[in-house]
Structure formats: C-alpha cells, structure tokens
Design a protein around this motif. Structure first.
Motif, PDB file in Angstrom:
ATOM      1  N   GLU A 194       0.842  -1.206   0.000  1.00 15.86           N
ATOM      2  CA  GLU A 194       0.000   0.000   0.000  1.00 15.86           C
ATOM      3  C   GLU A 194       0.874   1.252   0.000  1.00 15.86           C
ATOM      4  OE1 GLU A 194      -3.775  -1.943   2.426  1.00 15.86           O
ATOM      5  OE2 GLU A 194      -2.232  -0.835   3.517  1.00 15.86           O
ATOM      6  N   ALA A 195       1.931   1.245   0.798  1.00 18.65           N
ATOM      7  CA  ALA A 195       2.847   2.385   0.852  1.00 18.65           C
ATOM      8  C   ALA A 195       3.518   2.592  -0.502  1.00 18.65           C
ATOM      9  CB  ALA A 195       3.889   2.174   1.946  1.00 18.65           C
ATOM     10  N   GLU A 196       3.888   1.511  -1.154  1.00 21.33           N
ATOM     11  CA  GLU A 196       4.503   1.614  -2.479  1.00 21.33           C
ATOM     12  C   GLU A 196       3.518   2.196  -3.492  1.00 21.33           C
ATOM     13  OE1 GLU A 196       5.818  -2.428  -3.021  1.00 21.33           O
ATOM     14  OE2 GLU A 196       7.725  -2.027  -2.010  1.00 21.33           O
ATOM     15  N   LYS A 197       2.250   1.767  -3.425  1.00 22.81           N
ATOM     16  CA  LYS A 197       1.235   2.306  -4.329  1.00 22.81           C
ATOM     17  C   LYS A 197       1.009   3.792  -4.052  1.00 22.81           C
ATOM     18  CE  LYS A 197      -1.824  -1.464  -5.702  1.00 22.81           C
ATOM     19  NZ  LYS A 197      -3.200  -1.981  -5.583  1.00 22.81           N
ATOM     20  N   LEU A 198       0.960   4.159  -2.752  1.00 16.35           N
ATOM     21  CA  LEU A 198       0.780   5.563  -2.402  1.00 16.35           C
ATOM     22  C   LEU A 198       1.918   6.407  -2.956  1.00 16.35           C
ATOM     23  CD1 LEU A 198      -0.526   5.725   1.278  1.00 16.35           C
ATOM     24  CD2 LEU A 198      -1.573   6.731  -0.744  1.00 16.35           C
ATOM     25  N   ASN A 199       3.112   5.877  -2.896  1.00 12.41           N
ATOM     26  CA  ASN A 199       4.273   6.552  -3.445  1.00 12.41           C
ATOM     27  C   ASN A 199       4.037   6.889  -4.915  1.00 12.41           C
ATOM     28  OD1 ASN A 199       6.961   7.520  -3.681  1.00 12.41           O
ATOM     29  ND2 ASN A 199       7.618   5.519  -4.405  1.00 12.41           N
ATOM     30  N   THR A 200       3.515   5.948  -5.651  1.00  9.80           N
ATOM     31  CA  THR A 200       3.242   6.144  -7.077  1.00  9.80           C
ATOM     32  C   THR A 200       2.059   7.093  -7.288  1.00  9.80           C
ATOM     33  OG1 THR A 200       4.102   3.953  -7.580  1.00  9.80           O
ATOM     34  CG2 THR A 200       2.671   4.957  -9.229  1.00  9.80           C
ATOM     35  N   ILE A 201       0.972   6.862  -6.576  1.00  5.62           N
ATOM     36  CA  ILE A 201      -0.249   7.662  -6.743  1.00  5.62           C
ATOM     37  C   ILE A 201       0.009   9.132  -6.430  1.00  5.62           C
ATOM     38  CG2 ILE A 201      -2.567   8.074  -5.795  1.00  5.62           C
ATOM     39  CD1 ILE A 201      -2.649   4.972  -5.261  1.00  5.62           C
ATOM     40  N   LEU A 202       0.726   9.380  -5.325  1.00  4.50           N
ATOM     41  CA  LEU A 202       0.941  10.753  -4.872  1.00  4.50           C
ATOM     42  C   LEU A 202       2.250  11.356  -5.372  1.00  4.50           C
ATOM     43  CD1 LEU A 202      -0.354  10.439  -1.198  1.00  4.50           C
ATOM     44  CD2 LEU A 202      -1.601  11.211  -3.227  1.00  4.50           C
ATOM     45  N   LYS A 203       2.995  10.580  -6.174  1.00  3.70           N
ATOM     46  CA  LYS A 203       4.248  11.057  -6.776  1.00  3.70           C
ATOM     47  C   LYS A 203       5.188  11.645  -5.716  1.00  3.70           C
ATOM     48  CE  LYS A 203       1.603  12.034 -10.860  1.00  3.70           C
ATOM     49  NZ  LYS A 203       0.468  12.872 -11.111  1.00  3.70           N
ATOM     50  N   LEU A 204       5.447  10.845  -4.693  1.00  3.85           N
ATOM     51  CA  LEU A 204       6.285  11.295  -3.580  1.00  3.85           C
ATOM     52  C   LEU A 204       7.752  11.264  -3.982  1.00  3.85           C
ATOM     53  CD1 LEU A 204       4.548   9.268  -0.724  1.00  3.85           C
ATOM     54  CD2 LEU A 204       4.022  11.584  -1.520  1.00  3.85           C
ATOM     55  N   GLU A 205       8.440  12.367  -3.750  1.00  4.53           N
ATOM     56  CA  GLU A 205       9.858  12.424  -4.106  1.00  4.53           C
ATOM     57  C   GLU A 205      10.734  11.759  -3.054  1.00  4.53           C
ATOM     58  OE1 GLU A 205      11.348  16.116  -5.530  1.00  4.53           O
ATOM     59  OE2 GLU A 205       9.500  16.551  -6.606  1.00  4.53           O
ATOM     60  N   ASN A 206      10.383  11.891  -1.790  1.00  2.00           N
ATOM     61  CA  ASN A 206      11.132  11.258  -0.708  1.00  2.00           C
ATOM     62  C   ASN A 206      10.133  10.574   0.222  1.00  2.00           C
ATOM     63  OD1 ASN A 206      12.863  10.435   1.239  1.00  2.00           O
ATOM     64  ND2 ASN A 206      13.677  12.452   1.728  1.00  2.00           N
ATOM     65  N   PRO A 207       9.717   9.359  -0.105  1.00  5.02           N
ATOM     66  CA  PRO A 207       8.669   8.671   0.648  1.00  5.02           C
ATOM     67  C   PRO A 207       8.956   8.541   2.144  1.00  5.02           C
ATOM     68  CG  PRO A 207       9.215   7.445  -1.330  1.00  5.02           C
ATOM     69  CD  PRO A 207      10.195   8.552  -1.218  1.00  5.02           C
ATOM     70  N   ALA A 208      10.208   8.410   2.530  1.00  2.64           N
ATOM     71  CA  ALA A 208      10.543   8.257   3.950  1.00  2.64           C
ATOM     72  C   ALA A 208      10.015   9.426   4.773  1.00  2.64           C
ATOM     73  CB  ALA A 208      12.036   8.104   4.131  1.00  2.64           C
ATOM     74  N   GLU A 209      10.023  10.619   4.205  1.00  2.30           N
ATOM     75  CA  GLU A 209       9.513  11.795   4.915  1.00  2.30           C
ATOM     76  C   GLU A 209       8.027  11.685   5.211  1.00  2.30           C
ATOM     77  OE1 GLU A 209      10.399  15.401   2.840  1.00  2.30           O
ATOM     78  OE2 GLU A 209      12.566  15.064   2.954  1.00  2.30           O
ATOM     79  N   TYR A 210       7.312  10.913   4.433  1.00  2.00           N
ATOM     80  CA  TYR A 210       5.866  10.795   4.591  1.00  2.00           C
ATOM     81  C   TYR A 210       5.466   9.635   5.503  1.00  2.00           C
ATOM     82  CZ  TYR A 210       5.473  14.101   0.767  1.00  2.00           C
ATOM     83  OH  TYR A 210       5.574  15.229  -0.023  1.00  2.00           O
ATOM     84  N   PHE A 211       6.321   8.622   5.594  1.00  2.00           N
ATOM     85  CA  PHE A 211       5.963   7.428   6.344  1.00  2.00           C
ATOM     86  C   PHE A 211       6.738   7.257   7.650  1.00  2.00           C
ATOM     87  CE2 PHE A 211       4.650   6.433   2.013  1.00  2.00           C
ATOM     88  CZ  PHE A 211       3.360   6.007   2.238  1.00  2.00           C
ATOM     89  N   PHE A 212       7.824   7.998   7.808  1.00  2.00           N
ATOM     90  CA  PHE A 212       8.660   7.868   8.996  1.00  2.00           C
ATOM     91  C   PHE A 212       8.995   9.255   9.515  1.00  2.00           C
ATOM     92  CE2 PHE A 212       9.747   4.357   6.133  1.00  2.00           C
ATOM     93  CZ  PHE A 212       9.321   3.296   6.910  1.00  2.00           C
TER      94      PHE A 212
END
Length: 65
Positions: free
Chosen positions: A45-63
């Motif tokens: 789910e986190a990987e899909k969110l990364n794609t859907i929301l076009k996150l540049e640095n996913p760690a900032e959003y999840f940690f």
C-alpha cells in the motif's frame, strides 16, 4: 501516527480520500483508519501511495526523519 504530510500531498494534488482509497483498492473506511494512524499501511500500500501521490522522498511521509 497520523499521516498529515500525506494528507497535505493529497490536497496539493486535489485528491480526495475516496479517490486515493479507490486507487489503493481499499474501502474508504479502511483508508481513513490507515491515514489517521489507527491501522498501519502495508508495504504494498505504501509503495502504491508513493506512485499515486508522486512522492519524491517517501521516507519523509511514512517515517519521522
């Protein structure tokens, strides 16, 4: 953990929780439980969110970094 940065990113993109839930193939209720930190996101789910929301640095959003 409440994912306020994810909520902010959704707002930036003009996406509703319902729209993101549909893209994740989750019910809106399940998504709300996850985005509000009551239930955890799975790695897929986190990987899909990364794609859907076009996150540049996913760690900032999840940690907390």
């Amino acid at each position: 953990m409440v994912y306020s940065k994810l909520k902010g990113r959704m707002a930036d993109l003009g996406m509703s929780q319902k729209a993101v839930a549909e893209k994740l193939e989750l019910s809106e209720r399940s998504y709300k439980l996850k985005i509000n930190g009551i239930r955890p996101f799975t790695m897929p789910e986190a990987e899909k969110l990364n794609t859907i929301l076009k996150l540049e640095n996913p760690a900032e959003y999840f940690f907390r970094v």
